[in-house]
Design a protein around this motif. Structure first.
Motif, PDB file in Angstrom:
ATOM      1  N   CYS A  64      42.066  31.503  21.521  1.00 50.93           N
ATOM      2  CA  CYS A  64      43.185  32.094  21.399  1.00 50.93           C
ATOM      3  C   CYS A  64      42.873  33.569  21.026  1.00 50.93           C
ATOM      4  CB  CYS A  64      44.082  31.503  20.372  1.00 50.93           C
ATOM      5  SG  CYS A  64      43.392  31.628  18.611  1.00 50.93           S
ATOM      6  N   GLY A  65      43.824  34.292  21.396  1.00 50.96           N
ATOM      7  CA  GLY A  65      43.843  35.790  20.896  1.00 50.96           C
ATOM      8  C   GLY A  65      43.897  36.899  22.082  1.00 50.96           C
ATOM      9  N   ASN A  66      43.202  37.990  21.815  1.00 52.11           N
ATOM     10  CA  ASN A  66      43.294  39.048  22.822  1.00 52.11           C
ATOM     11  C   ASN A  66      42.262  39.065  23.602  1.00 52.11           C
ATOM     12  OD1 ASN A  66      43.109  41.658  23.966  1.00 52.11           O
ATOM     13  ND2 ASN A  66      43.314  42.986  22.307  1.00 52.11           N
ATOM     14  N   PRO A  67      42.732  38.795  25.021  1.00 53.05           N
ATOM     15  CA  PRO A  67      41.865  38.639  26.202  1.00 53.05           C
ATOM     16  C   PRO A  67      40.983  39.752  26.375  1.00 53.05           C
ATOM     17  CG  PRO A  67      44.071  38.760  27.141  1.00 53.05           C
ATOM     18  CD  PRO A  67      44.242  38.728  25.521  1.00 53.05           C
ATOM     19  N   HIS A  68      41.371  40.794  25.903  1.00 48.54           N
ATOM     20  CA  HIS A  68      40.358  42.164  26.021  1.00 48.54           C
ATOM     21  C   HIS A  68      39.598  42.476  24.705  1.00 48.54           C
ATOM     22  CE1 HIS A  68      42.352  42.822  29.690  1.00 48.54           C
ATOM     23  NE2 HIS A  68      43.666  42.490  29.111  1.00 48.54           N
ATOM     24  N   ALA A  69      39.661  41.455  23.887  1.00 47.94           N
ATOM     25  CA  ALA A  69      39.110  41.968  22.525  1.00 47.94           C
ATOM     26  C   ALA A  69      37.700  42.434  22.480  1.00 47.94           C
ATOM     27  CB  ALA A  69      39.230  40.548  21.704  1.00 47.94           C
ATOM     28  N   ASP A  70      37.449  43.232  21.524  1.00 47.98           N
ATOM     29  CA  ASP A  70      36.098  43.823  21.197  1.00 47.98           C
ATOM     30  C   ASP A  70      35.366  42.775  20.660  1.00 47.98           C
ATOM     31  OD1 ASP A  70      36.681  46.247  22.167  1.00 47.98           O
ATOM     32  OD2 ASP A  70      37.048  47.118  20.065  1.00 47.98           O
ATOM     33  N   ILE A  71      36.003  41.866  19.724  1.00 49.33           N
ATOM     34  CA  ILE A  71      35.164  40.950  18.884  1.00 49.33           C
ATOM     35  C   ILE A  71      35.619  39.806  19.278  1.00 49.33           C
ATOM     36  CG2 ILE A  71      34.600  40.275  16.390  1.00 49.33           C
ATOM     37  CD1 ILE A  71      35.451  43.015  15.536  1.00 49.33           C
ATOM     38  N   MET A  72      34.858  38.632  19.368  1.00 44.15           N
ATOM     39  CA  MET A  72      34.823  37.320  19.805  1.00 44.15           C
ATOM     40  C   MET A  72      34.177  36.437  18.655  1.00 44.15           C
ATOM     41  SD  MET A  72      34.473  35.530  23.535  1.00 44.15           S
ATOM     42  CE  MET A  72      34.647  34.066  23.772  1.00 44.15           C
ATOM     43  N   ASP A 110      43.985  40.706  17.459  1.00 42.48           N
ATOM     44  CA  ASP A 110      43.150  41.777  17.827  1.00 42.48           C
ATOM     45  C   ASP A 110      41.834  41.184  18.417  1.00 42.48           C
ATOM     46  OD1 ASP A 110      44.694  43.744  17.082  1.00 42.48           O
ATOM     47  OD2 ASP A 110      44.075  43.521  14.877  1.00 42.48           O
ATOM     48  N   VAL A 111      41.444  39.912  17.934  1.00 38.99           N
ATOM     49  CA  VAL A 111      40.137  39.282  18.198  1.00 38.99           C
ATOM     50  C   VAL A 111      40.303  38.184  19.174  1.00 38.99           C
ATOM     51  CG1 VAL A 111      39.256  39.993  16.025  1.00 38.99           C
ATOM     52  CG2 VAL A 111      40.255  37.699  16.068  1.00 38.99           C
ATOM     53  N   TYR A 112      39.470  37.393  19.734  1.00 35.81           N
ATOM     54  CA  TYR A 112      39.568  36.330  20.170  1.00 35.81           C
ATOM     55  C   TYR A 112      38.584  35.310  19.471  1.00 35.81           C
ATOM     56  CZ  TYR A 112      40.325  32.914  24.606  1.00 35.81           C
ATOM     57  OH  TYR A 112      40.743  32.045  25.269  1.00 35.81           O
ATOM     58  N   ILE A 113      39.264  33.913  19.544  1.00 29.77           N
ATOM     59  CA  ILE A 113      38.487  33.106  18.666  1.00 29.77           C
ATOM     60  C   ILE A 113      38.390  31.801  19.821  1.00 29.77           C
ATOM     61  CG2 ILE A 113      38.669  31.494  16.909  1.00 29.77           C
ATOM     62  CD1 ILE A 113      40.713  33.535  15.750  1.00 29.77           C
ATOM     63  N   ALA A 114      37.182  31.145  19.864  1.00 33.38           N
ATOM     64  CA  ALA A 114      37.024  29.877  20.678  1.00 33.38           C
ATOM     65  C   ALA A 114      35.765  29.178  19.928  1.00 33.38           C
ATOM     66  CB  ALA A 114      36.417  30.380  22.139  1.00 33.38           C
ATOM     67  N   ASN A 115      35.686  28.172  20.606  1.00 28.01           N
ATOM     68  CA  ASN A 115      34.521  27.058  20.104  1.00 28.01           C
ATOM     69  C   ASN A 115      33.570  26.719  21.303  1.00 28.01           C
ATOM     70  OD1 ASN A 115      35.506  26.390  17.294  1.00 28.01           O
ATOM     71  ND2 ASN A 115      37.045  25.643  18.392  1.00 28.01           N
ATOM     72  N   ILE A 116      32.213  26.334  20.764  1.00 19.18           N
ATOM     73  CA  ILE A 116      31.498  25.716  22.153  1.00 19.18           C
ATOM     74  C   ILE A 116      31.679  24.346  22.594  1.00 19.18           C
ATOM     75  CG2 ILE A 116      29.289  27.100  21.519  1.00 19.18           C
ATOM     76  CD1 ILE A 116      28.647  24.696  19.808  1.00 19.18           C
ATOM     77  N   ILE A 117      32.585  23.773  22.022  1.00 20.52           N
ATOM     78  CA  ILE A 117      33.183  22.415  22.190  1.00 20.52           C
ATOM     79  C   ILE A 117      34.790  22.516  22.258  1.00 20.52           C
ATOM     80  CG2 ILE A 117      33.359  19.852  21.926  1.00 20.52           C
ATOM     81  CD1 ILE A 117      30.864  20.165  23.074  1.00 20.52           C
ATOM     82  N   LYS A 118      35.470  21.923  23.145  1.00 20.69           N
ATOM     83  CA  LYS A 118      36.892  22.236  23.079  1.00 20.69           C
ATOM     84  C   LYS A 118      37.784  21.129  22.999  1.00 20.69           C
ATOM     85  CE  LYS A 118      36.055  26.349  26.145  1.00 20.69           C
ATOM     86  NZ  LYS A 118      35.889  27.095  24.780  1.00 20.69           N
ATOM     87  N   VAL A 119      37.087  20.046  22.643  1.00 15.97           N
ATOM     88  CA  VAL A 119      38.034  18.978  22.026  1.00 15.97           C
ATOM     89  C   VAL A 119      37.335  18.277  20.825  1.00 15.97           C
ATOM     90  CG1 VAL A 119      38.798  18.442  24.206  1.00 15.97           C
ATOM     91  CG2 VAL A 119      37.070  16.923  23.453  1.00 15.97           C
ATOM     92  N   ARG A 120      38.020  17.766  19.923  1.00 16.66           N
ATOM     93  CA  ARG A 120      37.428  17.165  18.552  1.00 16.66           C
ATOM     94  C   ARG A 120      36.668  15.929  18.691  1.00 16.66           C
ATOM     95  NH1 ARG A 120      40.510  13.611  14.253  1.00 16.66           N
ATOM     96  NH2 ARG A 120      39.295  14.375  12.439  1.00 16.66           N
ATOM     97  N   PRO A 121      35.468  16.292  18.096  1.00 16.34           N
ATOM     98  CA  PRO A 121      34.390  15.265  18.516  1.00 16.34           C
ATOM     99  C   PRO A 121      35.004  14.190  17.361  1.00 16.34           C
ATOM    100  CG  PRO A 121      33.373  17.233  17.635  1.00 16.34           C
ATOM    101  CD  PRO A 121      34.870  17.541  17.565  1.00 16.34           C
ATOM    102  N   GLU A 122      34.689  12.709  17.724  1.00 13.99           N
ATOM    103  CA  GLU A 122      35.396  11.928  16.779  1.00 13.99           C
ATOM    104  C   GLU A 122      34.818  11.891  15.162  1.00 13.99           C
ATOM    105  OE1 GLU A 122      33.493  10.803  19.390  1.00 13.99           O
ATOM    106  OE2 GLU A 122      31.572   9.828  18.505  1.00 13.99           O
TER     107      GLU A 122
END
Ligand code: URA
Length: 225
Positions: A64-72, A110-122
């Motif tokens: 989520c966040g700004n797809p043109h963000a300077d900071i991810m 202002d920023v973009y936030i993501a994870n390396i894995i996109k579903v919750r591990p059990e």
């Protein structure tokens, strides 16, 4: 995809015995042949060999966040609250990340936030390397779309993946590394900070974040919405 990224994906694939690159439909690429963030999200939902084979999660948490963000900011994997809401860093660790973002005089938009894995591990366990090898090529595509000036790697799995190292976060943090040509600042994960809320750890994270702000300023681009 540039040559470095292609080499990187090939190396990652070899390393974990995986033979694929993300499938992005030709129709959803721009004039330069690059995929859009939406098309990467769709492609991930349809084809990710990790996330499409997992059970017991509610939402795919793409980012989520700004797809043109300077900071991810890149974390580890969704937790219980993120799984419920379909958005990264909205639980207790997310509150801490929000505080860090406000201290930077920025907002989550202002920023973009993501994870390396996109579903919750059990059981909220740490993602395994084979899982990261399957899902992270989509993160690589996400980074390619966003083209941030700087990446902040939150915690050990994100730092190790982005910097392709087995060195632990305590030694990595505070030192610039590179993902392709993007500067990466590894720092402690907000959940670690919550568990170890000392003057020392707070100072360390703030010092890392100040380096990030200085680097973005030096690179001189402002986020556009
Ligand atoms: N921890 C993470 O690494 N990512 C989230 O989205 C939430 C908690």
């Amino acid at each position: 995809m540039n040559v470095n990224q292609a080499t990187f994906l090939k190396a990652t694939s070899k390393l974990f015995g995986v033979d694929f690159v993300p499938k992005i439909p030709e129709s959803s690429k721009n004039e330069a042949g690059e995929p859009s963030l939406d098309s990467v999200e769709q492609s991930h939902a349809l084809h990710c060999k990790h996330c499409t084979t997992q059970h017991g999660y509610t939402n795919i948490v793409f980012g989520c966040g700004n797809p043109h963000a300077d900071i991810m900011f890149i974390g580890e994997a969704p937790g219980e609250e993120e799984d419920k809401q379909g958005e990264p860093f909205v639980g207790a660790a997310g509150q801490k990340l929000n505080e860090i973002i406000s201290a930077m005089k920025l907002t989550r938009d202002d920023v973009y936030i993501a994870n390396i894995i996109k579903v919750r591990p059990e059981n909220n366990r740490t993602p395994r390397e084979d899982e990261i090898a399957l899902c992270a090529p989509y993160l690589v595509k996400q980074i390619e779309c966003i083209q941030p000036k700087v990446i902040v790697a939150l915690g050990s799995p994100a730092s190790k993946f982005l910097l392709q190292t087995s060195v632990g976060i305590t030694r990595l943090r505070g030192n610039w590394g590179w993902f392709d040509s993007i500067p990466v600042m590894p720092t402690y994960h907000p959940a670690y900070l919550l568990r170890n809320y000392t003057t020392e750890t707070r100072k360390e994270v703030w010092s890392d974040i100040q380096q990030v702000l200085k680097k973005v300023q030096a690179l001189g681009k402002t986020s556009q919405v």
